[in-house]
Design an enzyme around this catalytic site. Sequence first.
Site, PDB file in Angstrom:
ATOM      1  CB  SER A  87      14.515 -20.058  -6.543  1.00  0.00           C
ATOM      2  OG  SER A  87      13.871 -19.073  -5.787  1.00  0.00           O
ATOM      3  CE  LYS A  90      12.728 -20.157  -3.107  1.00  0.00           C
ATOM      4  NZ  LYS A  90      11.974 -19.197  -3.932  1.00  0.00           N
ATOM      5  CE1 TYR A 214      13.766 -18.506   0.017  1.00  0.00           C
ATOM      6  CE2 TYR A 214      14.252 -16.175   0.335  1.00  0.00           C
ATOM      7  CZ  TYR A 214      13.799 -17.213  -0.471  1.00  0.00           C
ATOM      8  OH  TYR A 214      13.402 -16.954  -1.754  1.00  0.00           O
ATOM      9  CE1 TYR A 266      11.193 -18.193  -9.293  1.00  0.00           C
ATOM     10  CE2 TYR A 266      12.039 -17.944 -11.510  1.00  0.00           C
ATOM     11  CZ  TYR A 266      12.252 -18.064 -10.158  1.00  0.00           C
ATOM     12  OH  TYR A 266      13.526 -18.057  -9.669  1.00  0.00           O
ATOM     13  CB  VAL A 284      16.280 -14.367  -9.535  1.00  0.00           C
ATOM     14  CG1 VAL A 284      14.766 -14.489  -9.585  1.00  0.00           C
ATOM     15  CG2 VAL A 284      16.811 -14.298  -8.123  1.00  0.00           C
TER      16      VAL A 284
HETATM   17  N1  GLU Z   1      16.570 -15.020  -3.033  1.00  0.00           N
HETATM   18  C1  GLU Z   1      15.616 -14.704  -4.057  1.00  0.00           C
HETATM   19  C2  GLU Z   1      14.427 -14.022  -3.437  1.00  0.00           C
HETATM   20  O1  GLU Z   1      14.000 -14.423  -2.433  1.00  0.00           O
HETATM   21  C3  GLU Z   1      15.235 -15.985  -4.693  1.00  0.00           C
HETATM   22  C4  GLU Z   1      14.299 -15.765  -5.798  1.00  0.00           C
HETATM   23  C5  GLU Z   1      14.434 -16.793  -6.859  1.00  0.00           C
HETATM   24  O2  GLU Z   1      15.511 -17.216  -7.242  1.00  0.00           O
HETATM   25  O3  GLU Z   1      13.375 -17.158  -7.339  1.00  0.00           O
HETATM   26  O4  GLU Z   1      13.922 -13.069  -3.926  1.00  0.00           O
END
Ligand code: GLU
Length: 330
Positions: A87, A90, A214, A266, A284
């Site tokens: 993530s 992002k 994504y 998060y 994650v």
């Molecule tokens: N590729 C992971 C998902 O979509 C990213 C989640 C993350 O790193 O927060 O679940």
Amino acid sequence: MLALVAEDRGAGAGGRVLTAAAPDGDLTAILERVAATVRPHLGEGRVAGYIPALARVDPSRFGIAVVTVDGRVATAGDARVAFSIQSISKVFTLTLALAKVGNDLWKRIGREPSGSPFNSIVQLERERGIPRNPFINAGAIVVTDVLLEGRSPGAVIDEVLEFVRYLADDPAVAIDEEVARSEAETGHRNYSLAHFLAGFGQLKNPVESALSVYFHQCALSMTCVQLARAGLFLASAGRDPLRDRKVVRPERARRINALMLTCGHYDASGDVAFRIGLPGKSGVGGGILAVVPRQGAIAVWSPGLNANGNSHAGTIALERLAAEMGWSVF
Ligand code: GLU
């Protein structure tokens, strides 16, 4: 990126070029101390088992790197081992989408912390397909949809990769195809979120195209050194200080930092702001990118995650480092 960087070329070019950053002994000693204090915590937490390719990573790895705005680099541990940034990507796709559509992005995505898990679908239904922020999965999928306008998934994936290579000043940054495939095979939550968005008329491109981008952006594989270098423009009012070249306008860098501070961890974003006090984005894969305005960028990696999905040892390390250096935006 090419558009983004090309547009910015010449805006201050010709200044100091300092691409080969110099090692910093004092900061290295501090990072070594931080690494020693987190050592008892390595292996605590759980790796992200829901992505099979990540479930195999050794949870006791730990690396940390700082790159300063004047070009010093300090590292400890596995700072040059590549990991899945997940993530954290992002931040980079948000930067590209803002360059592409500017503030129109906020017609499709909010700017509030979600207070819910990153892959939650409940809020998306209640709020009729407008994701709370660009750092939860639904928001990031809308960001990829924006990048896809008029372009193929392959072209957008190349653009993201080239942009991150440019920011990291390292052509070796790569996408781990196995991780991308692994997510495509098991990402039921993300398929659900994307179909929900499409059901609300909030995706202009096919679900498969948005998710292909994504999954590939999440599968970017980087070292702590590359990641800290890539985040440096956010510590320097939107300018890459080592190339003396603009990446984004100062106001935009400020706002990306604001979103990282309020939404980057998060549903633990408030707690992380309280404990660390720096804009940051976690993934994650166990990585965290943190920004110290006017000072530098920090990347830390340790795959064991706490209950909120943030790196357990990484969070402790950032807390120690920020306290020791007196780094905080407050
Ligand atoms: N590729 C992971 C998902 O979509 C990213 C989640 C993350 O790193 O927060 O679940």
